[in-house]
Scaffold this motif. Sequence first.
Motif, PDB file in Angstrom:
ATOM      1  N   PRO A 384       0.834  -1.207   0.000  1.00 51.82           N
ATOM      2  CA  PRO A 384       0.000   0.000   0.000  1.00 51.82           C
ATOM      3  C   PRO A 384       0.866   1.253   0.000  1.00 51.82           C
ATOM      4  O   PRO A 384       1.920   1.289   0.655  1.00 51.82           O
ATOM      5  CB  PRO A 384      -0.798  -0.123   1.314  1.00 51.82           C
ATOM      6  N   ALA A 385       0.473   2.266  -0.719  1.00 49.29           N
ATOM      7  CA  ALA A 385       1.259   3.493  -0.845  1.00 49.29           C
ATOM      8  C   ALA A 385       1.541   4.104   0.526  1.00 49.29           C
ATOM      9  O   ALA A 385       0.667   4.154   1.394  1.00 49.29           O
ATOM     10  CB  ALA A 385       0.517   4.508  -1.723  1.00 49.29           C
ATOM     11  N   GLY A 386       2.781   4.547   0.717  1.00 49.41           N
ATOM     12  CA  GLY A 386       3.189   5.160   1.968  1.00 49.41           C
ATOM     13  C   GLY A 386       3.676   4.183   3.010  1.00 49.41           C
ATOM     14  O   GLY A 386       4.101   4.586   4.099  1.00 49.41           O
ATOM     15  N   LYS A 387       3.623   2.865   2.705  1.00 50.96           N
ATOM     16  CA  LYS A 387       4.033   1.839   3.669  1.00 50.96           C
ATOM     17  C   LYS A 387       5.268   1.076   3.184  1.00 50.96           C
ATOM     18  O   LYS A 387       5.562  -0.011   3.695  1.00 50.96           O
ATOM     19  CB  LYS A 387       2.893   0.834   3.870  1.00 50.96           C
ATOM     20  N   GLU A 388       5.999   1.642   2.215  1.00 52.09           N
ATOM     21  CA  GLU A 388       7.095   0.902   1.586  1.00 52.09           C
ATOM     22  C   GLU A 388       8.142   0.453   2.601  1.00 52.09           C
ATOM     23  O   GLU A 388       8.584  -0.701   2.592  1.00 52.09           O
ATOM     24  CB  GLU A 388       7.751   1.771   0.507  1.00 52.09           C
ATOM     25  N   GLY A 389       8.585   1.363   3.453  1.00 49.48           N
ATOM     26  CA  GLY A 389       9.621   1.022   4.421  1.00 49.48           C
ATOM     27  C   GLY A 389       9.175  -0.060   5.379  1.00 49.48           C
ATOM     28  O   GLY A 389       9.917  -1.008   5.669  1.00 49.48           O
ATOM     29  N   GLU A 390       7.960   0.074   5.895  1.00 47.66           N
ATOM     30  CA  GLU A 390       7.473  -0.913   6.862  1.00 47.66           C
ATOM     31  C   GLU A 390       7.380  -2.301   6.237  1.00 47.66           C
ATOM     32  O   GLU A 390       7.800  -3.300   6.844  1.00 47.66           O
ATOM     33  CB  GLU A 390       6.105  -0.474   7.383  1.00 47.66           C
ATOM     34  N   TYR A 391       6.806  -2.386   5.052  1.00 45.89           N
ATOM     35  CA  TYR A 391       6.649  -3.690   4.413  1.00 45.89           C
ATOM     36  C   TYR A 391       7.997  -4.275   4.008  1.00 45.89           C
ATOM     37  O   TYR A 391       8.217  -5.481   4.125  1.00 45.89           O
ATOM     38  CB  TYR A 391       5.712  -3.579   3.206  1.00 45.89           C
ATOM     39  N   TYR A 392       8.911  -3.419   3.525  1.00 41.79           N
ATOM     40  CA  TYR A 392      10.240  -3.933   3.204  1.00 41.79           C
ATOM     41  C   TYR A 392      11.012  -4.319   4.458  1.00 41.79           C
ATOM     42  O   TYR A 392      11.954  -5.114   4.397  1.00 41.79           O
ATOM     43  CB  TYR A 392      11.036  -2.913   2.372  1.00 41.79           C
ATOM     44  N   GLY A 393      10.625  -3.771   5.609  1.00 45.36           N
ATOM     45  CA  GLY A 393      11.227  -4.216   6.855  1.00 45.36           C
ATOM     46  C   GLY A 393      10.945  -5.691   7.123  1.00 45.36           C
ATOM     47  O   GLY A 393      11.825  -6.429   7.572  1.00 45.36           O
ATOM     48  N   PHE A 394       9.734  -6.123   6.824  1.00 45.75           N
ATOM     49  CA  PHE A 394       9.412  -7.543   6.961  1.00 45.75           C
ATOM     50  C   PHE A 394      10.057  -8.358   5.840  1.00 45.75           C
ATOM     51  O   PHE A 394      10.532  -9.480   6.056  1.00 45.75           O
ATOM     52  CB  PHE A 394       7.888  -7.741   6.950  1.00 45.75           C
ATOM     53  N   TYR A 395      10.077  -7.786   4.658  1.00 43.35           N
ATOM     54  CA  TYR A 395      10.681  -8.463   3.500  1.00 43.35           C
ATOM     55  C   TYR A 395      12.155  -8.755   3.739  1.00 43.35           C
ATOM     56  O   TYR A 395      12.664  -9.819   3.387  1.00 43.35           O
ATOM     57  CB  TYR A 395      10.498  -7.551   2.291  1.00 43.35           C
ATOM     58  N   GLU A 396      12.867  -7.797   4.363  1.00 44.44           N
ATOM     59  CA  GLU A 396      14.303  -7.941   4.551  1.00 44.44           C
ATOM     60  C   GLU A 396      14.682  -8.980   5.597  1.00 44.44           C
ATOM     61  O   GLU A 396      15.857  -9.250   5.815  1.00 44.44           O
ATOM     62  CB  GLU A 396      14.936  -6.599   4.934  1.00 44.44           C
TER      63      GLU A 396
END
Length: 458
Positions: A384-396
């Motif tokens: 979702p737009a504006g949540k890139e960092g948070e979601y990539y935090g789980f991705y990483e």
Amino acid sequence: MAVTGETPPLQAGKRERTGWYFYDWAMSAFNTSVVTVFLGPFLTTVTEIASGCAIDADDCEGVVHPFGITVAAGSYFAYLVSLSVFLTVFALPVMGAIADRAPRKKPLLAGAAFLGAAATIGFVFVTGDRYLLGGLLFIIANIAFGAALVVYNSFLPQLGGPDERDKISSRGWAIGYLGGGLLLLLNLLAVMSLSEEGNPQRTLDIARWSIVSAGVWWAIFTLIPLLWLREHPPLEAAASKGNVLTDGFKQLGHTIKQMRAYPLTLAFLGAYLIYNDGIQTVIALASQFGTEELKLEQDTLILTILIVQFLAFGGALLLGALANRIGARKTVLLSLALWLGVVTAAYWLPEGEPLPFMLLGAGIGLVMGGSQALSRSLFSQLIPAGKEGEYYGFYEISDKGTSWLGPLFFGLIFQMTNSYRTGIISLVVFFLLGGVLLAIVPLRRAIIAAGNTPPKLI
């Protein structure tokens, strides 16, 4: 990403994209020279010394007792990888939440990157039997590496539209392989020119300085993205109204609850975490497998990794081009089938013969970069737009050296069987299960559900 009611983000130019590519060039030195090549054999040898085994022992089965826990010397590095990633489970999503709410991302990227580089340079002090110091420095460096990647990846949706990201992501990975490969080539020249036959201590010292060189490389080339990347202000809904750190922690709690509204995004993330854990485990432990099980010399291992690096440059671009023709998901699934063949072939590799190991490395190089680059761009469509960092935090939690289930599984299998071959073949479960889960996720529906516009091919 389409964002209703928001001012369209500034279009990224060539200079900004090039700056983004250069961070991959900078940090790939850590992933290649440290995690993939030198650190496993180096820290295993230091741990064997601490266990009382001679540095040139052929069959050392000693154990160490960090904090009273009995650990086989051969399992120590694998356990360290798992521990560092277990800790990132808590650190990286918080970093992502802070990145989404901070008015400036580049200071976060700088802080994490320079901390990781400093910890890597700190290996200059890991001499004698200081295996605990080496373990602590690696944990700090690996967590910082992942934290910097969270911020780095969160720039991707701002660099291009839905149909451009596969190409942008693939170019980033490809340039990273060139950077990591170039430093590794220099380290290979050092190994070949400075090693002395019958002097294992000299080999150990060269490995230590090669690790240090990766930290220096990482720090120096991080300056380019810090200069060329532009700050993109967060969406008004995500911007911090108070303290960025405390607001980041609060927002993380809200995001975890809100993620349940995007079950298809979570399904893709689960599939990725499984199959990429297998990929990262092969990468992280290949050097240790070659040294301890196949009894190959260090220059053979470095030459093989060089083959992997430079073929991966072309492989990432090749699979990126293939994704433009058949879609990113089909391309990733094809690469996972090839990974199954790689792991199976590794089990049967003959001891003491460099050529089969190098040929297997060539196969890894052709599929490694594309599978990971395309997974990264696919995930960018599901956020979702504006949540890139948070979601990539789980991705990483499972990206570029930060796997945990695979190394833990490998370490346990080795401790029970004393066989690296059994540990390697056991990794097939990660590719099989991850591939099946990826195949059944309805990605187009998932992209629409996240509020984004799907690319023409998925």
